[in-house]
Design a protein around this motif. Sequence first.
Motif, PDB file in Angstrom:
ATOM      1  N   ILE A 351      32.881  35.683  34.491  1.00  0.00           N
ATOM      2  CA  ILE A 351      33.122  36.323  35.702  1.00  0.00           C
ATOM      3  C   ILE A 351      34.730  35.862  36.357  1.00  0.00           C
ATOM      4  CG2 ILE A 351      32.129  36.528  38.022  1.00  0.00           C
ATOM      5  CD1 ILE A 351      30.121  37.179  35.919  1.00  0.00           C
ATOM      6  N   ILE A 352      35.393  36.979  36.436  1.00  0.00           N
ATOM      7  CA  ILE A 352      36.483  36.957  37.004  1.00  0.00           C
ATOM      8  C   ILE A 352      36.592  36.754  38.504  1.00  0.00           C
ATOM      9  CG2 ILE A 352      38.807  38.114  37.026  1.00  0.00           C
ATOM     10  CD1 ILE A 352      38.103  39.578  34.586  1.00  0.00           C
ATOM     11  N   GLU A 353      36.714  35.646  39.025  1.00  0.00           N
ATOM     12  CA  GLU A 353      36.806  35.130  40.415  1.00  0.00           C
ATOM     13  C   GLU A 353      37.993  35.829  41.156  1.00  0.00           C
ATOM     14  OE1 GLU A 353      33.931  34.169  41.454  1.00  0.00           O
ATOM     15  OE2 GLU A 353      32.870  33.332  39.827  1.00  0.00           O
ATOM     16  N   GLU A 354      37.751  35.884  42.495  1.00  0.00           N
ATOM     17  CA  GLU A 354      38.808  36.316  43.288  1.00  0.00           C
ATOM     18  C   GLU A 354      40.144  35.143  42.988  1.00  0.00           C
ATOM     19  OE1 GLU A 354      39.174  38.851  44.835  1.00  0.00           O
ATOM     20  OE2 GLU A 354      37.370  39.535  45.376  1.00  0.00           O
ATOM     21  N   ASP A 355      41.359  35.856  43.140  1.00  0.00           N
ATOM     22  CA  ASP A 355      42.602  34.875  42.953  1.00  0.00           C
ATOM     23  C   ASP A 355      43.288  34.512  44.116  1.00  0.00           C
ATOM     24  OD1 ASP A 355      43.705  37.398  43.750  1.00  0.00           O
ATOM     25  OD2 ASP A 355      44.601  37.784  41.760  1.00  0.00           O
ATOM     26  N   TYR A 356      42.648  35.034  45.392  1.00  0.00           N
ATOM     27  CA  TYR A 356      43.336  34.122  46.439  1.00  0.00           C
ATOM     28  C   TYR A 356      43.126  32.814  46.810  1.00  0.00           C
ATOM     29  CZ  TYR A 356      38.799  35.313  49.058  1.00  0.00           C
ATOM     30  OH  TYR A 356      37.732  35.552  49.262  1.00  0.00           O
ATOM     31  N   GLU A 357      43.831  31.708  47.230  1.00  0.00           N
ATOM     32  CA  GLU A 357      43.521  30.343  47.117  1.00  0.00           C
ATOM     33  C   GLU A 357      42.801  29.735  48.241  1.00  0.00           C
ATOM     34  OE1 GLU A 357      47.487  28.627  46.067  1.00  0.00           O
ATOM     35  OE2 GLU A 357      47.423  29.487  44.223  1.00  0.00           O
ATOM     36  N   ALA A 358      43.216  30.194  49.597  1.00  0.00           N
ATOM     37  CA  ALA A 358      42.691  29.491  50.631  1.00  0.00           C
ATOM     38  C   ALA A 358      41.757  30.493  51.443  1.00  0.00           C
ATOM     39  CB  ALA A 358      43.696  29.405  51.614  1.00  0.00           C
ATOM     40  N   ASP A 359      40.562  29.827  51.867  1.00  0.00           N
ATOM     41  CA  ASP A 359      39.515  30.377  52.539  1.00  0.00           C
ATOM     42  C   ASP A 359      40.115  31.503  53.694  1.00  0.00           C
ATOM     43  OD1 ASP A 359      37.786  29.146  50.951  1.00  0.00           O
ATOM     44  OD2 ASP A 359      37.227  27.543  52.213  1.00  0.00           O
ATOM     45  N   GLU A 360      41.172  31.005  54.122  1.00  0.00           N
ATOM     46  CA  GLU A 360      41.375  31.808  55.352  1.00  0.00           C
ATOM     47  C   GLU A 360      42.435  32.995  55.027  1.00  0.00           C
ATOM     48  OE1 GLU A 360      44.008  28.004  55.273  1.00  0.00           O
ATOM     49  OE2 GLU A 360      41.912  28.653  54.939  1.00  0.00           O
ATOM     50  N   SER A 361      42.785  32.897  53.590  1.00  0.00           N
ATOM     51  CA  SER A 361      43.759  34.042  53.200  1.00  0.00           C
ATOM     52  C   SER A 361      43.022  35.474  53.271  1.00  0.00           C
ATOM     53  CB  SER A 361      43.892  33.967  51.719  1.00  0.00           C
ATOM     54  OG  SER A 361      44.641  32.498  51.279  1.00  0.00           O
ATOM     55  N   VAL A 362      44.081  36.611  53.629  1.00  0.00           N
ATOM     56  CA  VAL A 362      43.419  37.567  53.919  1.00  0.00           C
ATOM     57  C   VAL A 362      42.999  38.247  52.501  1.00  0.00           C
ATOM     58  CG1 VAL A 362      43.965  40.118  54.631  1.00  0.00           C
ATOM     59  CG2 VAL A 362      45.023  38.092  55.759  1.00  0.00           C
ATOM     60  N   ARG A 363      41.936  38.799  52.546  1.00  0.00           N
ATOM     61  CA  ARG A 363      41.414  39.317  51.017  1.00  0.00           C
ATOM     62  C   ARG A 363      41.689  40.802  51.156  1.00  0.00           C
ATOM     63  NH1 ARG A 363      34.882  39.039  48.856  1.00  0.00           N
ATOM     64  NH2 ARG A 363      34.910  40.752  47.608  1.00  0.00           N
ATOM     65  N   GLU A 364      42.229  40.987  49.691  1.00  0.00           N
ATOM     66  CA  GLU A 364      42.919  42.271  49.533  1.00  0.00           C
ATOM     67  C   GLU A 364      41.618  43.371  49.330  1.00  0.00           C
ATOM     68  OE1 GLU A 364      44.501  44.621  45.505  1.00  0.00           O
ATOM     69  OE2 GLU A 364      44.095  42.636  45.518  1.00  0.00           O
ATOM     70  N   GLU A 365      41.892  44.498  50.053  1.00  0.00           N
ATOM     71  CA  GLU A 365      40.828  45.379  50.029  1.00  0.00           C
ATOM     72  C   GLU A 365      41.103  46.415  48.924  1.00  0.00           C
ATOM     73  OE1 GLU A 365      38.185  46.052  52.038  1.00  0.00           O
ATOM     74  OE2 GLU A 365      38.940  44.490  53.172  1.00  0.00           O
ATOM     75  N   ARG A 366      40.032  46.492  47.936  1.00  0.00           N
ATOM     76  CA  ARG A 366      39.980  47.093  46.600  1.00  0.00           C
ATOM     77  C   ARG A 366      38.792  47.200  46.080  1.00  0.00           C
ATOM     78  NH1 ARG A 366      38.738  43.951  42.648  1.00  0.00           N
ATOM     79  NH2 ARG A 366      39.529  41.723  42.552  1.00  0.00           N
ATOM     80  N   ASP A 367      38.539  48.358  45.226  1.00  0.00           N
ATOM     81  CA  ASP A 367      37.253  48.446  44.506  1.00  0.00           C
ATOM     82  C   ASP A 367      36.991  47.303  43.394  1.00  0.00           C
ATOM     83  OD1 ASP A 367      36.467  50.464  46.202  1.00  0.00           O
ATOM     84  OD2 ASP A 367      37.592  52.228  44.799  1.00  0.00           O
ATOM     85  N   PRO A 368      35.926  47.203  43.144  1.00  0.00           N
ATOM     86  CA  PRO A 368      35.569  46.389  41.780  1.00  0.00           C
ATOM     87  C   PRO A 368      36.501  46.864  40.588  1.00  0.00           C
ATOM     88  CG  PRO A 368      33.649  46.641  42.888  1.00  0.00           C
ATOM     89  CD  PRO A 368      34.631  47.587  43.487  1.00  0.00           C
ATOM     90  N   ARG A 369      37.148  45.739  39.875  1.00  0.00           N
ATOM     91  CA  ARG A 369      37.672  46.541  38.658  1.00  0.00           C
ATOM     92  C   ARG A 369      36.750  46.761  37.444  1.00  0.00           C
ATOM     93  NH1 ARG A 369      41.269  42.088  40.245  1.00  0.00           N
ATOM     94  NH2 ARG A 369      43.286  43.075  41.012  1.00  0.00           N
ATOM     95  N   PRO A 370      37.020  47.669  36.822  1.00  0.00           N
ATOM     96  CA  PRO A 370      35.797  48.044  35.664  1.00  0.00           C
ATOM     97  C   PRO A 370      35.686  46.676  34.748  1.00  0.00           C
ATOM     98  CG  PRO A 370      37.368  49.696  35.854  1.00  0.00           C
ATOM     99  CD  PRO A 370      37.961  48.710  36.729  1.00  0.00           C
TER     100      PRO A 370
END
Length: 377
Positions: A351-370
């Motif tokens: 499972i490829i997890e999110e790459d943002y490091e901090a909980d308060e980081s702004v999460r990138e809006e995107r569709d799931p990668r295939p």
Amino acid sequence: MTVGKDLREAVQTPGPWTTLYTDGTSDEPQAVEEAREERTLRQLADAGAPAADLDAIREIVRDRTGAADPSTLFVLVRDGEVAVREQLAGRRHGPEVFAHDPLPVVVPLLRHRGTMLRYLVVETARDGADVRLETAGHGGVETAESVEGRTDSLPKVQAGGWSQPRWQRHSEEIWKQTQSEVAEVVERLTRQASPAFIALAGDVRARQLLRDQLSPDSSALVVEVDANTRADGADDGALVHAIESALDSTIQREMATAIDASHAEDGRLRADGVEAVVASLQQAQVAQLFIDARLLEAPTGDATDTLSALDAEPWVAHSTDAIEGASEIARLPLAEALARAALLTDAQVRIIEEDYEADESVREERDPRPPFALLRW
């Protein structure tokens, strides 16, 4: 990550199955724990779980012995019989699951297991060492061994005199002999368990002598911790931090290495997208299956978001129209259907997890990668 016979048999066997993935034990007051247990059982009942399954799960959620805090609980039950029960150290990796379906929900467990690496911890001193094999996420020690060295040596710092150099050499030889015995234990456990790394802490000179005794392959696995954790009153905080950092680094390195391998030879060993991955799984070509964590959150509103889970090879299909000798058990969300087929063809699921490091980081809006896969051939 080793899947295990029980999980493989579960995904192959039509249910219905009751799946629970939730928080384990905590230090909350008993009243709070009991309320959470009742909520768990109520949500499983609302999902359709029968009384026999609920009774089996009730016994499990009330058993708080031997679990770390925090912890996570994963359970598969069929006809009142517990097929898989895992008490996992650490917090949940994703949302809770309360399900009663034709097939078990397994991706949450695979996601959690992706961080469960084996490693050795060696705490050494001039008079001996403690060596233990652990698995991240299990919260316990698999194997523990101690080495007791000879004690007929003197400290290196003496008051002086003509015999001091002789005693220093004598002590050094005894310390070296002790670390040779420690090295034998480390080498044996490394051959048997193939740990991801070896966390080495303890007395500075003992660590130096031990590293001199290790084979090049074992030495390359060493993560040295500058802390004498065997000293009286020593704090093991540095060791814990080093282990956590080594786990994160190892997981990231293994993931990057596998992804790089899938791009090698102009992508000859890579299948990209649902169509290509399904075709490769049907041929048992997949060595490692990669699923974006966001795909686990994706809605499953229509047939384009699901795949057919089959009761025989090739285990997965877009539809059963052209599949001979296999019948559909259920239509599953993409991630679950692909992961099930991977388990049944001995492929590893990552499972490829999110790459943002901090909980308060702004999460990138995107569709799931295939999804994509690294192929065996």
